[in-house]
Motif scaffolding. Structure first.
Motif, PDB file in Angstrom:
ATOM      1  N   MET A  20      22.469   6.754  78.425  1.00 36.41           N
ATOM      2  CA  MET A  20      21.304   6.245  79.142  1.00 36.41           C
ATOM      3  C   MET A  20      21.528   6.431  80.639  1.00 36.41           C
ATOM      4  SD  MET A  20      19.345   2.625  78.475  1.00 36.41           S
ATOM      5  CE  MET A  20      20.518   1.573  79.342  1.00 36.41           C
ATOM      6  N   LYS A  21      20.616   7.172  81.302  1.00 39.47           N
ATOM      7  CA  LYS A  21      20.797   7.527  82.713  1.00 39.47           C
ATOM      8  C   LYS A  21      19.495   7.350  83.484  1.00 39.47           C
ATOM      9  CE  LYS A  21      24.431  11.002  82.013  1.00 39.47           C
ATOM     10  NZ  LYS A  21      24.830  12.409  82.281  1.00 39.47           N
ATOM     11  N   PHE A  22      19.654   7.181  84.795  1.00 44.26           N
ATOM     12  CA  PHE A  22      18.534   7.150  85.735  1.00 44.26           C
ATOM     13  C   PHE A  22      18.882   8.077  86.888  1.00 44.26           C
ATOM     14  CE2 PHE A  22      16.345   5.758  89.522  1.00 44.26           C
ATOM     15  CZ  PHE A  22      15.087   5.395  89.093  1.00 44.26           C
ATOM     16  N   SER A  23      17.971   9.017  87.221  1.00 42.89           N
ATOM     17  CA  SER A  23      18.234   9.970  88.297  1.00 42.89           C
ATOM     18  C   SER A  23      17.033  10.072  89.223  1.00 42.89           C
ATOM     19  CB  SER A  23      18.550  11.360  87.739  1.00 42.89           C
ATOM     20  OG  SER A  23      19.704  11.340  86.939  1.00 42.89           O
ATOM     21  N   PHE A  24      17.332  10.228  90.525  1.00 48.17           N
ATOM     22  CA  PHE A  24      16.284  10.414  91.534  1.00 48.17           C
ATOM     23  C   PHE A  24      16.706  11.523  92.482  1.00 48.17           C
ATOM     24  CE2 PHE A  24      14.975   9.875  95.912  1.00 48.17           C
ATOM     25  CZ  PHE A  24      13.600   9.885  95.782  1.00 48.17           C
ATOM     26  N   GLN A  25      15.724  12.299  92.961  1.00 44.80           N
ATOM     27  CA  GLN A  25      15.945  13.245  94.048  1.00 44.80           C
ATOM     28  C   GLN A  25      14.708  13.274  94.920  1.00 44.80           C
ATOM     29  OE1 GLN A  25      17.836  17.206  93.561  1.00 44.80           O
ATOM     30  NE2 GLN A  25      15.907  18.053  94.295  1.00 44.80           N
ATOM     31  N   GLY A  26      14.889  13.139  96.234  1.00 44.16           N
ATOM     32  CA  GLY A  26      13.736  13.199  97.123  1.00 44.16           C
ATOM     33  C   GLY A  26      14.051  12.676  98.506  1.00 44.16           C
ATOM     34  N   ASP A  27      13.008  12.427  99.290  1.00 50.20           N
ATOM     35  CA  ASP A  27      13.134  11.899 100.638  1.00 50.20           C
ATOM     36  C   ASP A  27      11.888  11.063 100.951  1.00 50.20           C
ATOM     37  OD1 ASP A  27      11.461  14.310 100.721  1.00 50.20           O
ATOM     38  OD2 ASP A  27      11.574  14.157 102.889  1.00 50.20           O
ATOM     39  N   MET A  68      14.417  16.929  85.310  1.00 51.90           N
ATOM     40  CA  MET A  68      14.247  17.205  86.743  1.00 51.90           C
ATOM     41  C   MET A  68      15.103  18.397  87.124  1.00 51.90           C
ATOM     42  SD  MET A  68      14.689  14.574  89.913  1.00 51.90           S
ATOM     43  CE  MET A  68      16.406  14.247  89.544  1.00 51.90           C
ATOM     44  N   ARG A  69      14.521  19.374  87.773  1.00 51.77           N
ATOM     45  CA  ARG A  69      15.271  20.570  88.144  1.00 51.77           C
ATOM     46  C   ARG A  69      16.303  20.254  89.222  1.00 51.77           C
ATOM     47  NH1 ARG A  69       9.913  22.367  87.732  1.00 51.77           N
ATOM     48  NH2 ARG A  69       9.584  24.102  86.338  1.00 51.77           N
ATOM     49  N   ASN A  70      17.368  21.052  89.249  1.00 54.70           N
ATOM     50  CA  ASN A  70      18.327  20.940  90.329  1.00 54.70           C
ATOM     51  C   ASN A  70      17.842  21.789  91.489  1.00 54.70           C
ATOM     52  OD1 ASN A  70      20.476  20.702  92.001  1.00 54.70           O
ATOM     53  ND2 ASN A  70      21.897  21.884  90.735  1.00 54.70           N
ATOM     54  N   THR A  71      17.101  21.174  92.404  1.00 55.11           N
ATOM     55  CA  THR A  71      16.470  21.904  93.498  1.00 55.11           C
ATOM     56  C   THR A  71      17.152  21.638  94.824  1.00 55.11           C
ATOM     57  OG1 THR A  71      14.892  20.118  93.771  1.00 55.11           O
ATOM     58  CG2 THR A  71      14.225  21.946  92.365  1.00 55.11           C
ATOM     59  N   ARG A  72      18.418  21.219  94.784  1.00 56.11           N
ATOM     60  CA  ARG A  72      19.093  20.857  96.029  1.00 56.11           C
ATOM     61  C   ARG A  72      19.060  21.979  97.066  1.00 56.11           C
ATOM     62  NH1 ARG A  72      25.171  18.674  96.088  1.00 56.11           N
ATOM     63  NH2 ARG A  72      24.169  17.011  94.927  1.00 56.11           N
ATOM     64  N   PRO A  73      19.344  23.262  96.720  1.00 58.65           N
ATOM     65  CA  PRO A  73      19.337  24.292  97.764  1.00 58.65           C
ATOM     66  C   PRO A  73      17.993  24.385  98.476  1.00 58.65           C
ATOM     67  CG  PRO A  73      20.452  25.093  95.816  1.00 58.65           C
ATOM     68  CD  PRO A  73      19.813  23.785  95.433  1.00 58.65           C
ATOM     69  N   SER A 119      13.848  11.015  86.815  1.00 56.86           N
ATOM     70  CA  SER A 119      14.091  11.290  85.408  1.00 56.86           C
ATOM     71  C   SER A 119      14.971  10.189  84.830  1.00 56.86           C
ATOM     72  CB  SER A 119      14.780  12.652  85.235  1.00 56.86           C
ATOM     73  OG  SER A 119      15.007  12.943  83.869  1.00 56.86           O
ATOM     74  N   TYR A 120      14.550   9.609  83.702  1.00 57.35           N
ATOM     75  CA  TYR A 120      15.382   8.569  83.090  1.00 57.35           C
ATOM     76  C   TYR A 120      15.015   8.371  81.625  1.00 57.35           C
ATOM     77  CZ  TYR A 120      11.472   5.218  83.826  1.00 57.35           C
ATOM     78  OH  TYR A 120      10.267   4.562  83.816  1.00 57.35           O
ATOM     79  N   ASN A 121      15.972   7.802  80.904  1.00 62.45           N
ATOM     80  CA  ASN A 121      15.757   7.442  79.502  1.00 62.45           C
ATOM     81  C   ASN A 121      16.166   5.993  79.260  1.00 62.45           C
ATOM     82  OD1 ASN A 121      18.499   7.820  79.780  1.00 62.45           O
ATOM     83  ND2 ASN A 121      18.756   9.025  77.907  1.00 62.45           N
ATOM     84  N   GLN A 135      12.640  10.269  77.020  1.00 61.72           N
ATOM     85  CA  GLN A 135      13.019  10.777  78.340  1.00 61.72           C
ATOM     86  C   GLN A 135      11.751  10.879  79.178  1.00 61.72           C
ATOM     87  OE1 GLN A 135      16.342  11.659  79.148  1.00 61.72           O
ATOM     88  NE2 GLN A 135      15.694  11.802  81.274  1.00 61.72           N
ATOM     89  N   TYR A 136      11.747  10.202  80.336  1.00 59.68           N
ATOM     90  CA  TYR A 136      10.579  10.187  81.203  1.00 59.68           C
ATOM     91  C   TYR A 136      10.897  10.934  82.494  1.00 59.68           C
ATOM     92  CZ  TYR A 136       9.008   6.610  77.975  1.00 59.68           C
ATOM     93  OH  TYR A 136       8.641   5.933  76.839  1.00 59.68           O
ATOM     94  N   THR A 137       9.958  11.768  82.941  1.00 56.66           N
ATOM     95  CA  THR A 137      10.236  12.667  84.063  1.00 56.66           C
ATOM     96  C   THR A 137       9.045  12.792  84.996  1.00 56.66           C
ATOM     97  OG1 THR A 137      11.714  13.999  82.670  1.00 56.66           O
ATOM     98  CG2 THR A 137      10.919  15.016  84.701  1.00 56.66           C
TER      99      THR A 137
END
Length: 363
Positions: free
Chosen positions: A233-240, A1-6, A337-339, A165-167
């Motif tokens: 092993m990580k789990f990440s989310f970005q959104g609204d 997952m890209r770092n699209t915070r800006p 994104s997570y594995n 890795q699933y994205t």
């Protein structure tokens, strides 16, 4: 997952200001197709909501119609003028995350555990009285005015990189095909936007902006929280907009409120970091840090097998559940994104001659 915070943060701030884009910014490219899969133990339910008239000409008229009827939590039209009546919106649990002058932090919008039926319960801050909202009416299987439920038969939402890795990138889009019960996922470039009930392309400001999703992923906690490829092993989310993430029914990441947010859960160390696009977020706007163990202890819950430091004990099974709402009638972003290792992980060890020992890890 890209770092699209800006980019995402700018979009969210413009959303909060009620600025309507036109022309090329409002246009969404049709995109190119992406091969996706449904991971083992992955389950998706989609919810299509309606506020009744679905007209923003007189936004205050929609506050008690459709899915909003009799509810404290509101799906609304205009972030700029608080759906036409600032006093009305102040009486409901809708303001956190929506303007930087409000003092309610994003962390703490929901109770620490799911209720007896398995759904989140939102809470208001004490400054405005204790106003709770059981979200079962949004996420259960019932069909009623303003709500249609789709249990996704083939939740092929994620791309597999071939190494577990699933994205779903937050620049992609997805369209749910009701006939086949599966997704068409495409890369829309820098204007991805997530509207699963609409075709890709066209003006994203005119799409279906009221929907929700429940994701569940069963997983196995491997030795030291490391995958077969020796990766944390990580789990990440970005959104609204609103997002609440639970493991075994315990709240581990709270992104309640209208605006973009991020969450990262490191199962190898137990570290959790959340961030919400609001200036009053904890730690001077940098986000909120906690651990799996801290969240479970605050909830008064001990996981099966107990803990190993700040994370779960090795060789234990768990379920992650994520609840997601899009209710602000503007931009919609979603990145995942997570594995997380599947529950068949111990069998994978045996097939690799491991007897519970990671064959890819130096002993």
């Amino acid at each position: 997952m890209r770092n699209t915070r800006p980019l995402a943060a700018v979009t969210a701030l413009l959303c909060a200001a009620g600025l309507a884009f036109t022309g090329t910014i409002g246009a969404q490219a049709a995109g190119t197709g992406i091969d996706t899969v449904a991971p083992e133990g992955f389950d998706v339910t989609l919810y299509d909501y309606s506020i009744g008239m679905d007209s923003c000409a007189t936004p205050a008229a929609n506050l008690d119609t459709g899915i909003n009827k009799g509810s404290n939590l509101k799906f609304f039209c205009s972030p700029a003028d608080d759906a036409g009546d600032r006093n009305v919106m102040d009486r409901y649990i809708n303001r956190y995350g929506r303007d930087s002058g409000y003092e309610f932090p994003a962390n703490g919008t929901a109770e620490r555990t799911l209720n007896a039926n398995g759904y989140p319960v939102m809470r208001d801050d004490t400054n405005h009285g204790t106003i709770t909202q059981d979200l079962g009416y949004l996420f259960d299987s019932s069909q009623h005015d303003g709500k249609t439920v789709y249990r996704v038969a083939n939740p092929n939402l994620l791309r597999d990189d071939g190494d577990g890795q699933y994205t779903f990138d937050d620049w992609w889009g997805a369209t749910y095909d009701k006939a086949s019960g599966s997704f068409e996922v495409v890369d829309n470039g820098r204007q991805g936007m997530f509207f699963p009930f609409d075709p890709q392309g066209g003006d994203w400001t005119a799409k279906n902006h009221y929907f929700g999703m429940k994701l569940t992923q069963d997983f196995w906690q491997p030795t030291d929280g490391l995958t077969l490829s020796d990766k944390p092993m990580k789990f990440s989310f970005q959104g609204d907009d609103d997002v609440w993430i639970y493991i075994d029914g315990v709240l581990v990441a709270d992104l309640g409120g209208i605006n973009i947010g991020e969450a990262t859960i490191d199962l190898s160390t137990g570290a959790i970091h959340t961030w919400k696009n609001m200036l009053t977020q904890a730690e001077g706007g940098k986000g909120y840090d906690t651990t799996i163990r801290e969240q479970f202890e605050k909830a008064g819950v001990t996981p099966d097998g107990g803990f190993d430091g700040d994370t779960f004990a090795d060789n234990t099974g768990h379920t992650l559940t994520m609840f997601y709402l899009e209710r602000g009638n503007y931009s919609s972003t979603f990145g995942l994104s997570y594995n997380l290792q599947p529950v068949s992980y111990p069998l994978t060890y045996e097939l690799n001659g491991g007897s519970g020992v990671n064959p890819n890890k130096e002993q």
